[in-house]
Scaffold this motif. Structure first.
Motif, PDB file in Angstrom:
ATOM      1  N   UNK A   1       0.786  -1.245   0.000  1.00 11.86           N
ATOM      2  CA  UNK A   1       0.000   0.000   0.000  1.00 11.86           C
ATOM      3  C   UNK A   1       0.813   1.287   0.000  1.00 11.86           C
ATOM      4  N   UNK A   2       1.871   1.331   0.821  1.00 12.18           N
ATOM      5  CA  UNK A   2       2.466   2.642   1.110  1.00 12.18           C
ATOM      6  C   UNK A   2       3.330   3.198  -0.017  1.00 12.18           C
ATOM      7  N   UNK A   3       3.983   2.313  -0.768  1.00  7.73           N
ATOM      8  CA  UNK A   3       4.867   2.790  -1.840  1.00  7.73           C
ATOM      9  C   UNK A   3       4.379   2.277  -3.187  1.00  7.73           C
ATOM     10  N   UNK A   4       4.630   3.046  -4.207  1.00  4.48           N
ATOM     11  CA  UNK A   4       4.351   2.625  -5.580  1.00  4.48           C
ATOM     12  C   UNK A   4       5.667   2.124  -6.178  1.00  4.48           C
ATOM     13  N   UNK A   5       5.808   0.791  -6.325  1.00  2.00           N
ATOM     14  CA  UNK A   5       7.105   0.223  -6.716  1.00  2.00           C
ATOM     15  C   UNK A   5       7.585   0.645  -8.100  1.00  2.00           C
ATOM     16  N   UNK A   6       6.694   1.164  -8.907  1.00  2.00           N
ATOM     17  CA  UNK A   6       7.101   1.590 -10.253  1.00  2.00           C
ATOM     18  C   UNK A   6       7.992   2.836 -10.169  1.00  2.00           C
ATOM     19  N   UNK A   7       7.641   3.759  -9.293  1.00  2.00           N
ATOM     20  CA  UNK A   7       8.387   5.016  -9.249  1.00  2.00           C
ATOM     21  C   UNK A   7       9.029   5.313  -7.893  1.00  2.00           C
ATOM     22  N   UNK A   8       8.726   4.488  -6.884  1.00  2.00           N
ATOM     23  CA  UNK A   8       9.211   4.828  -5.546  1.00  2.00           C
ATOM     24  C   UNK A   8      10.036   3.716  -4.898  1.00  2.00           C
ATOM     25  N   UNK A   9      11.018   4.116  -4.127  1.00  3.89           N
ATOM     26  CA  UNK A   9      11.756   3.231  -3.223  1.00  3.89           C
ATOM     27  C   UNK A   9      11.306   3.513  -1.803  1.00  3.89           C
ATOM     28  N   UNK A  10      11.543   2.543  -0.912  1.00  4.28           N
ATOM     29  CA  UNK A  10      11.282   2.848   0.493  1.00  4.28           C
ATOM     30  C   UNK A  10      12.372   2.241   1.365  1.00  4.28           C
ATOM     31  N   UNK A  11      12.490   2.771   2.561  1.00  6.13           N
ATOM     32  CA  UNK A  11      13.362   2.167   3.568  1.00  6.13           C
ATOM     33  C   UNK A  11      12.612   2.147   4.892  1.00  6.13           C
ATOM     34  N   UNK A  12      12.912   1.110   5.672  1.00  8.86           N
ATOM     35  CA  UNK A  12      12.236   0.942   6.968  1.00  8.86           C
ATOM     36  C   UNK A  12      13.224   1.348   8.054  1.00  8.86           C
ATOM     37  N   UNK A  13      12.730   2.061   9.042  1.00  8.58           N
ATOM     38  CA  UNK A  13      13.580   2.568  10.107  1.00  8.58           C
ATOM     39  C   UNK A  13      12.851   2.297  11.430  1.00  8.58           C
ATOM     40  N   UNK A  14      13.540   1.673  12.387  1.00  6.53           N
ATOM     41  CA  UNK A  14      12.926   1.447  13.694  1.00  6.53           C
ATOM     42  C   UNK A  14      13.169   2.685  14.541  1.00  6.53           C
ATOM     43  N   UNK A  15      12.086   3.289  15.037  1.00 10.27           N
ATOM     44  CA  UNK A  15      12.220   4.550  15.772  1.00 10.27           C
ATOM     45  C   UNK A  15      12.371   4.303  17.268  1.00 10.27           C
ATOM     46  N   UNK A  16      11.605   3.357  17.826  1.00 15.27           N
ATOM     47  CA  UNK A  16      11.750   3.041  19.259  1.00 15.27           C
ATOM     48  C   UNK A  16      11.049   1.731  19.568  1.00 15.27           C
TER      49      UNK A  16
END
Lengths: 80, 80
Positions: free
Chosen positions: B65-80
């Motif tokens: 849902x959150x990213x559109x793989x055609x045009x977007x990359x994502x990275x996951x970050x643990x905040x706490x």
């Protein structure tokens, strides 16, 4: 130097986009999401190798342009 | 557990919002900005204390849902 400015709505400010995503995630079967907030992440490539100077400059940019202090908070993150 | 999903346009995809902010920063007198890219930062509060499980789940959410793989990359970050 790569600096990220993370801009988020302040606590208490309604985030309809986050609410919509939360609802969509639940519909997709993700049941243990408590809360979703959506903000901006602005990546600045600054032409300096001085980390402190870069942070100061990013802070100034956030205050002057990137964030709306009435409804938004920001945090500065050094990426590399 | 608080997880951030940072979603950005892929390299090579035009980012007019970033371009506009870059231009505005120059107009305000910030001269050593090389490049600006603007993405989303989605903060998820997940009802789990298992870090690995939270990361896996956030990854699945980003893919679905959150990213559109055609045009977007994502990275996951643990905040706490």
């Amino acid at each position: 130097m790569k600096i990220a400015v993370n801009v988020h709505l302040k606590k208490g400010v309604l985030d309809p986009q986050g609410k919509a995503v939360h609802h969509a995630l639940e519909t997709l079967g993700f049941k243990n999401v408590e809360n979703v907030r959506i903000g901006k992440q602005i990546i600045l490539n600054l032409n300096t190798e001085d980390k402190e100077k870069a942070i100061q400059e990013a802070k100034k940019m956030a205050d002057e342009l990137l964030a709306n202090p009435v409804i938004e908070n920001y945090e500065i993150e050094v990426k590399e």
